[in-house]
Each structure stands twice: as C-alpha cells, then as structure tokens.
Scaffold this motif. Sequence first.
Motif, short mmCIF file in Angstrom:
data_model
loop_
_atom_site.label_atom_id
_atom_site.label_comp_id
_atom_site.label_asym_id
_atom_site.label_seq_id
_atom_site.Cartn_x
_atom_site.Cartn_y
_atom_site.Cartn_z
N HIS A 172 7.22 -20.03 -17.96
CA HIS A 172 8.53 -20.66 -17.79
C HIS A 172 9.61 -19.61 -18.05
O HIS A 172 9.63 -19.03 -19.15
CB HIS A 172 8.66 -21.82 -18.78
N LYS A 203 13.86 -18.14 -17.27
CA LYS A 203 15.19 -18.19 -16.68
C LYS A 203 15.18 -17.10 -15.62
O LYS A 203 14.68 -16.00 -15.86
CB LYS A 203 16.26 -17.90 -17.73
N ASN A 204 15.74 -17.39 -14.47
CA ASN A 204 15.68 -16.45 -13.35
C ASN A 204 16.86 -15.48 -13.41
O ASN A 204 17.72 -15.46 -12.54
CB ASN A 204 15.65 -17.19 -12.02
N ASN A 205 16.87 -14.65 -14.47
CA ASN A 205 17.97 -13.70 -14.66
C ASN A 205 17.51 -12.26 -14.81
O ASN A 205 18.31 -11.38 -15.07
CB ASN A 205 18.82 -14.11 -15.87
N LYS A 237 5.64 -20.69 -3.10
CA LYS A 237 6.32 -21.83 -3.72
C LYS A 237 5.22 -22.86 -3.95
O LYS A 237 4.35 -23.04 -3.09
CB LYS A 237 7.40 -22.36 -2.78
N ASN A 294 11.80 -12.11 -7.68
CA ASN A 294 12.18 -13.46 -8.10
C ASN A 294 13.68 -13.70 -8.12
O ASN A 294 14.12 -14.84 -8.03
CB ASN A 294 11.58 -13.80 -9.47
N PRO A 324 15.69 -21.62 -8.09
CA PRO A 324 14.97 -22.31 -9.16
C PRO A 324 13.87 -23.18 -8.55
O PRO A 324 14.02 -23.70 -7.44
CB PRO A 324 16.03 -23.17 -9.83
N GLY A 325 12.78 -23.32 -9.28
CA GLY A 325 11.69 -24.15 -8.78
C GLY A 325 10.36 -23.76 -9.37
O GLY A 325 10.29 -22.95 -10.30
N GLU A 326 9.32 -24.33 -8.80
CA GLU A 326 7.96 -24.08 -9.28
C GLU A 326 7.23 -23.21 -8.26
O GLU A 326 7.28 -23.46 -7.05
CB GLU A 326 7.24 -25.40 -9.50
N THR A 372 7.43 -21.57 -13.59
CA THR A 372 8.69 -22.21 -13.26
C THR A 372 9.84 -21.24 -13.47
O THR A 372 9.89 -20.54 -14.48
CB THR A 372 8.90 -23.45 -14.15
N LEU A 373 10.77 -21.23 -12.50
CA LEU A 373 12.00 -20.47 -12.63
C LEU A 373 13.15 -21.47 -12.78
O LEU A 373 13.24 -22.43 -12.01
CB LEU A 373 12.26 -19.62 -11.39
N GLU A 374 13.98 -21.25 -13.78
CA GLU A 374 15.16 -22.13 -13.98
C GLU A 374 16.36 -21.55 -13.29
O GLU A 374 16.57 -20.36 -13.28
CB GLU A 374 15.46 -22.26 -15.47
#
Length: 137
Positions: A54, A56-58, A83, A110, A115-117, A135-137
């Motif tokens: 899990h 954060k997509n940063n 995806k 990424n 965001p997604g799974e 998961t990416l938030e």
Amino acid sequence: MKRRLILLTMVLGVSAIILFLYLYPQLGRNTKYDLQLGHVPNQEFARMNDHSDHFKNNAVLIAMAIYPDKKESLRQAQLYVTKRGDSEVLQVQKERETADLAAFEMRLKNLEWGPGEYTLYFKRGLEIQMKLDFTLE
C-alpha cells in the motif's frame, strides 16, 4: 567450585560457538523465491527495506524479484504490472537468469498511473512464479 564453574562456562561457550558456526549457513540461506515492492532496496541483502503493498503515489517504486540461493534451472524471467482485473500490461522488464543472480529490480513508472489497485507479476519461463497485489493512493 570456582574452577568447576569456569570450566563449565568455557565448555558452554565453545559449544555455543560451534553450534552457531554449524547452523548459521543454513539459517542465513535463502531457500525460496520472493517478490517485494518498496522505495528503498537494501544495500547488503536482496530485499527491500520498506516492503509493503500500500503506497501513496508520490515517489518511484521499485519491484524486486528475489531468488533462492540454489536455482532449479536458468530461464528468461520477467516482472510486469497490470491494473488489477485487467490483462493490459502497463510495464514489463525481462532478465536472463544466471547462476549467481540473487535478485533483479524494475523501477516502476507508477507516477504515470492513477490511484487504484495493481498486480505485480514475477514470471519465470512460461509460468508465473509469484504475484503481488498492491494499491496506489
């Protein structure tokens, strides 16, 4: 009495050292395949320091396929991402396995994904060795 205690301590100490030297190579041996995802690869061992599923997509993620010390065969390997629930491959990296290969990495793109799974696959030859949902938030 004091002499007996010193002798017993020395025998136990030497026994502990011998036992450690005998068991350490077996305990330190990597015996299975693994798949990890994180930001920081370990500089000494084939693993990620911050392995998770899990994020954060940063920041750029690194996928790592980890090999056991003894491989049953050498093949063409690949890491790829889809995806979750979709068959479209977003990114792929291939690697020719060698006898001394401990792990291979793929820097994910990424930051270009929403965001997604997602699912990360580790494939050897024609069969999927492992997969990791993340998961990416």
